[in-house]
Enzyme design. Structure first.
Site, short mmCIF file in Angstrom:
data_model
loop_
_atom_site.label_atom_id
_atom_site.label_comp_id
_atom_site.label_asym_id
_atom_site.label_seq_id
_atom_site.Cartn_x
_atom_site.Cartn_y
_atom_site.Cartn_z
CB ALA A 166 -0.88 -0.02 1.24
N GLY A 220 0.71 -4.91 0.94
CA GLY A 220 -0.47 -4.98 0.09
C GLY A 220 -0.19 -5.62 -1.26
CD GLU A 233 -2.20 -7.37 2.95
OE1 GLU A 233 -1.85 -6.22 2.60
OE2 GLU A 233 -2.78 -7.58 4.03
CD GLU A 261 1.82 -5.34 5.70
OE1 GLU A 261 2.61 -6.27 6.01
OE2 GLU A 261 1.04 -5.43 4.75
#
Ligand code: CAA
Length: 257
Positions: free
Chosen positions: A65, A108, A111, A131
């Site tokens: 992200a 992300g 993911e 993260e």
């Protein structure tokens, strides 16, 4: 149509989406996710597209992200905006989606790859959920999908330490279906997508839904769902054609009906 953060093309029956924010290693910001969802909607509505490949660059599938975009959020704004909510569109795609991963698939990015149906990895791929190093934790399914893919101990190690896995380890751990030379990644992904695209489209969608059910519901409900999907294929012309072709010793001609 042109996109700011993606390159989009079709190759035969395969829709190819290339994440394209090279200066940010394909960090996934809200704009990219919105564009990705627009393309997925279009591919899903297009009968000529039978499978989708999502890829990035040779250096990065996606480095997570967009940290710079998330920086200014506080708890209340994160909760109110629910900015991760649009991310799971790809997991709800009813057509098969292959992630062709080269380079970094972190946070992300890992993911997003795990939301796809099959991950094909280049030999330079690196997967991780770093993260924890940012003082946060995976927010787009990492803690849930990683454990289902690679088991608790390895998933916990990755989530709690932020350690990256190389392509070989990811293959051994069943995170990816196969590792291919980086130079062949797109060709191999398209070949795989083409193989699926030759099957009966409705039956592919039903088989995909049945396999995904295993991650979403318990065994007994999953077995019941599988059996209902199996019997439902007997309502398709393609099931008749597939079995008749076997008996006739010829290749089936599926009509997607
Ligand atoms: N968000 C925003 N920008 C990012 C980014 C990210 N996730 N990852 C890389 N970039 C940017 C860098 O800031 C840098 O930009 P500038 O040139 O403007 O400084 C550019 O991409 C190149 O990155 P590096 O110079 O860091 O490249 P490198 O080769 O030295 O390192 C890397 C590569 C190891 C992937 C490193 O960039 C990195 O650690 N990135 C962050 C990975 C990460 O923590 N991901 C998780 C994000 S949080 C998340 O995803 C939450 C969630 O679950 C939804």
């Amino acid at each position: 149509m042109a996109y700011d953060t993606l390159l989009v093309e079709t190759r035969g029956a395969v829709g190819l989406i290339t994440l394209n924010r090279p200066k940010a290693l394909n960090a996934l910001n809200g704009h990219l996710i919105a564009e990705l969802n627009t393309v997925l909607d279009a591919f899903e509505a297009d009968e000529a597209v039978r499978a989708v490949v999502v890829t990035g660059s040779e250096k990065a599938f996606a480095a997570g992200a967009d940290i710079k975009e998330m920086l200014s959020h506080d708890f209340v704004s994160a909760l109110a905006s629910d900015f991760i909510a649009p991310w799971d569109r790809i997991a709800r795609c009813r057509k098969p989606v292959i992630a062709a991963v080269a380079g970094y698939a972190l946070g992300g990015g890992c993911e997003l790859a795990m939301m796809c149906d099959i991950i094909l990895a280049a030999d330079n791929a690196r997967f991780g959920q770093p993260e924890i190093n940012l003082g946060t934790l995976p927010g787009a399914g990492g803690t849930q999908r990683l454990i289902r893919a690679i088991g608790k101990s390895k998933a916990m190690e990755m989530v709690l330490t932020g350690r990256m896995m190389d392509a070989r380890e990811a293959e051994q751990a069943n995170l990816v279906a196969r590792v291919v030379p980086a130079a062949d990644l797109i060709d191999e992904a398209i070949k795989l997508a083409d193989t699926i695209a030759e099957k009966s489209a409705p039956v592919v969608a039903m088989a995909k839904a049945a396999v995904n059910a295993a991650n979403e519901i318990g065994l007994n409900d999953g077995l019941r769902f599988e059996r209902s999907q199996f019997y439902a294929t007997f309502a398709t012309a393609d099931r008749g054609e597939g079995m008749q072709a076997f008996v006739d010793k010829r290749s089936p001609k599926f009509t997607n009906r």
